[in-house]
Design a protein around this motif. Structure first.
Motif, mmCIF file in Angstrom:
data_model
loop_
_atom_site.group_PDB
_atom_site.id
_atom_site.type_symbol
_atom_site.label_atom_id
_atom_site.label_comp_id
_atom_site.label_asym_id
_atom_site.label_seq_id
_atom_site.Cartn_x
_atom_site.Cartn_y
_atom_site.Cartn_z
ATOM 1 N N PHE A 41 53.337 33.112 38.732
ATOM 2 C CA PHE A 41 52.253 32.701 37.841
ATOM 3 C C PHE A 41 50.901 32.842 38.534
ATOM 4 C CE2 PHE A 41 53.950 29.984 34.119
ATOM 5 C CZ PHE A 41 54.938 30.924 33.874
ATOM 6 N N ALA A 42 50.840 32.492 39.814
ATOM 7 C CA ALA A 42 49.576 32.615 40.545
ATOM 8 C C ALA A 42 49.124 34.069 40.589
ATOM 9 C CB ALA A 42 49.725 32.055 41.958
ATOM 10 N N VAL A 43 50.061 34.982 40.843
ATOM 11 C CA VAL A 43 49.726 36.404 40.859
ATOM 12 C C VAL A 43 49.235 36.847 39.490
ATOM 13 C CG1 VAL A 43 50.664 38.737 41.107
ATOM 14 C CG2 VAL A 43 51.270 36.967 42.770
ATOM 15 N N ASP A 44 49.929 36.434 38.442
ATOM 16 C CA ASP A 44 49.522 36.815 37.088
ATOM 17 C C ASP A 44 48.160 36.224 36.721
ATOM 18 O OD1 ASP A 44 51.290 38.626 36.037
ATOM 19 O OD2 ASP A 44 52.606 37.132 35.135
ATOM 20 N N ASP A 45 47.943 34.957 37.082
ATOM 21 C CA ASP A 45 46.673 34.310 36.737
ATOM 22 C C ASP A 45 45.504 34.971 37.469
ATOM 23 O OD1 ASP A 45 47.743 32.515 34.935
ATOM 24 O OD2 ASP A 45 48.103 30.971 36.443
ATOM 25 N N VAL A 46 45.677 35.245 38.755
ATOM 26 C CA VAL A 46 44.610 35.908 39.516
ATOM 27 C C VAL A 46 44.399 37.330 38.999
ATOM 28 C CG1 VAL A 46 43.973 36.814 41.788
ATOM 29 C CG2 VAL A 46 44.874 34.496 41.575
ATOM 30 N N ARG A 47 45.482 37.989 38.618
ATOM 31 C CA ARG A 47 45.374 39.344 38.071
ATOM 32 C C ARG A 47 44.527 39.351 36.793
ATOM 33 N NH1 ARG A 47 48.153 41.967 34.358
ATOM 34 N NH2 ARG A 47 49.671 40.280 34.082
ATOM 35 N N ARG A 48 44.605 38.295 36.020
ATOM 36 C CA ARG A 48 43.790 38.212 34.804
ATOM 37 C C ARG A 48 42.357 37.812 35.119
ATOM 38 N NH1 ARG A 48 48.826 35.477 33.078
ATOM 39 N NH2 ARG A 48 50.003 36.976 31.840
ATOM 40 N N LEU A 49 42.189 36.875 36.055
ATOM 41 C CA LEU A 49 40.852 36.394 36.375
ATOM 42 C C LEU A 49 40.005 37.436 37.098
ATOM 43 C CD1 LEU A 49 41.753 32.776 37.563
ATOM 44 C CD2 LEU A 49 40.683 33.422 35.396
ATOM 45 N N ILE A 50 40.652 38.342 37.820
ATOM 46 C CA ILE A 50 39.891 39.295 38.629
ATOM 47 C C ILE A 50 39.062 40.246 37.763
ATOM 48 C CG2 ILE A 50 41.595 41.168 38.831
ATOM 49 C CD1 ILE A 50 40.862 41.282 41.825
ATOM 50 N N VAL A 51 39.442 40.420 36.506
ATOM 51 C CA VAL A 51 38.660 41.289 35.623
ATOM 52 C C VAL A 51 37.297 40.686 35.321
ATOM 53 C CG1 VAL A 51 40.757 42.229 34.568
ATOM 54 C CG2 VAL A 51 39.583 40.298 33.481
ATOM 55 N N LEU A 52 37.153 39.375 35.580
ATOM 56 C CA LEU A 52 35.885 38.691 35.323
ATOM 57 C C LEU A 52 35.070 38.496 36.596
ATOM 58 C CD1 LEU A 52 37.247 35.853 32.989
ATOM 59 C CD2 LEU A 52 36.237 38.029 32.296
ATOM 60 N N ASP A 53 35.605 38.918 37.730
ATOM 61 C CA ASP A 53 34.961 38.660 39.016
ATOM 62 C C ASP A 53 34.058 39.829 39.402
ATOM 63 O OD1 ASP A 53 34.208 37.899 41.509
ATOM 64 O OD2 ASP A 53 36.222 37.506 42.260
ATOM 65 N N PRO A 54 32.743 39.652 39.384
ATOM 66 C CA PRO A 54 31.828 40.765 39.676
ATOM 67 C C PRO A 54 31.891 41.240 41.120
ATOM 68 C CG PRO A 54 30.605 38.713 39.509
ATOM 69 C CD PRO A 54 32.003 38.409 39.078
ATOM 70 N N LYS A 55 32.373 40.383 42.021
ATOM 71 C CA LYS A 55 32.407 40.777 43.428
ATOM 72 C C LYS A 55 33.740 41.406 43.832
ATOM 73 C CE LYS A 55 33.869 36.259 45.310
ATOM 74 N NZ LYS A 55 34.070 35.607 44.002
ATOM 75 N N ALA A 56 34.651 41.523 42.888
ATOM 76 C CA ALA A 56 35.970 42.066 43.201
ATOM 77 C C ALA A 56 35.901 43.539 43.566
ATOM 78 C CB ALA A 56 36.911 41.865 42.016
ATOM 79 N N ASP A 57 36.694 43.921 44.560
ATOM 80 C CA ASP A 57 36.809 45.315 44.954
ATOM 81 C C ASP A 57 37.401 46.111 43.789
ATOM 82 O OD1 ASP A 57 37.180 47.230 47.621
ATOM 83 O OD2 ASP A 57 38.726 47.566 46.105
ATOM 84 N N ALA A 58 36.766 47.221 43.438
ATOM 85 C CA ALA A 58 37.191 47.997 42.263
ATOM 86 C C ALA A 58 38.620 48.503 42.412
ATOM 87 C CB ALA A 58 36.235 49.158 42.027
ATOM 88 N N ALA A 59 38.973 48.957 43.626
ATOM 89 C CA ALA A 59 40.322 49.495 43.840
ATOM 90 C C ALA A 59 41.374 48.408 43.681
ATOM 91 C CB ALA A 59 40.413 50.134 45.226
#
Length: 246
Positions: A34-52
């Motif tokens: 669940f943590a992996v899935d939740d972070v996977r969804r939240l990362i689309v909203l994170d402007p500082k996330a690495d694109a790759a």
């Protein structure tokens, strides 16, 4: 995590020395997935996330969840540049490595206090898929086993580890036996309705992930405004920060 994903994980851990497998009890697997899935969804909203990393997590969700049973370090979690025998797609390799980083970071927060991993698994499962009526342990177990049987359909695409087929088969049998025991324990926890002090279904980070899962309108500002109110929420925030900036 489906049966095929977990069995692929066992093969990948043997074939890919760049990933260090963690021998963990079944209790806690739902939380990690669940943590992996939740972070996977939240990362689309994170402007500082690495694109790759964002691309790897969002395009290879199954591979990302393979990483939920692996551990790694924040200083060197990306896969090595050379291809390995189990995962030849570099983007898929990155998804597994990012999933492992999420798992490690989440457990770093959750592990700071003693907790019942099985109870947290049940609490998260109940919050994401609430039952409309009070069910018994037998009814929950029938449901979980039905889902488990459906997952077995995917086994025909699994390539065994042929370098030591007997050890691979023995490990698979042990995995199946432990999995069946876990389903029984999880069904009992779900029927008991016990929660976990580490999780609050109203946690803003969890709720935001659920909004993304249901394809509701969300913005980057929503992520910035979301302040975790539970240990699980703090684990999501820490994992997201680690995988976005690592």
């Amino acid at each position: 995590m489906t049966r095929r994903e977990a069995l692929q994980l066992a093969a990948a851990a043997l074939a890919a020395p760049s990933f260090a497998a963690q021998k963990a009890p079944w209790s806690g697997y739902v939380t990690s997935a669940f943590a992996v899935d939740d972070v996977r969804r939240l990362i689309v909203l994170d402007p500082k996330a690495d694109a790759a990393v964002r691309t790897a997590l969002t395009t290879h969700p199954a591979a990302a969840k393979l990483g939920c049973a692996l551990t790694t370090t924040a200083s060197n979690w990306r896969p090595k540049p050379e291809a390995d025998a189990a995962l030849t797609d570099p983007v898929e390799q990155l998804a597994v490595a990012a999933g492992a980083m999420v798992n490690s970071a989440a457990l770093e927060i959750l592990g700071k206090q003693s907790y019942d991993a099985l109870a947290l698994d049940a609490a998260l499962l109940s919050a994401r898929h609430p039952s409309p009526a009070k069910l018994t342990r037998t009814e929950y177990l029938e449901f979980l086993k039905a889902v488990d049987i459906r997952c077995q359909i995917e086994l025909h695409t699994l390539d065994p580890e042929e370098s030591d087929i007997h050890a691979w088969l023995a490990g698979t049998a042990r995995w199946y036996r432990d999995g069946q025991n876990y389903l029984g324990e999880l069904a009992a926890a779900l029927a008991a309705g016990a929660g976990s002090p580490l999780f609050d279904a109203s946690d803003p980070l969890f709720r935001l992930s659920e909004r993304v899962r249901r394809a509701e309108p969300v913005t980057k500002a929503d992520l910035q405004a979301a302040k975790p109110s539970s240990a699980y929420g703090r684990a999501l925030r820490h994992a997201l920060d680690q995988v976005s900036t690592g």
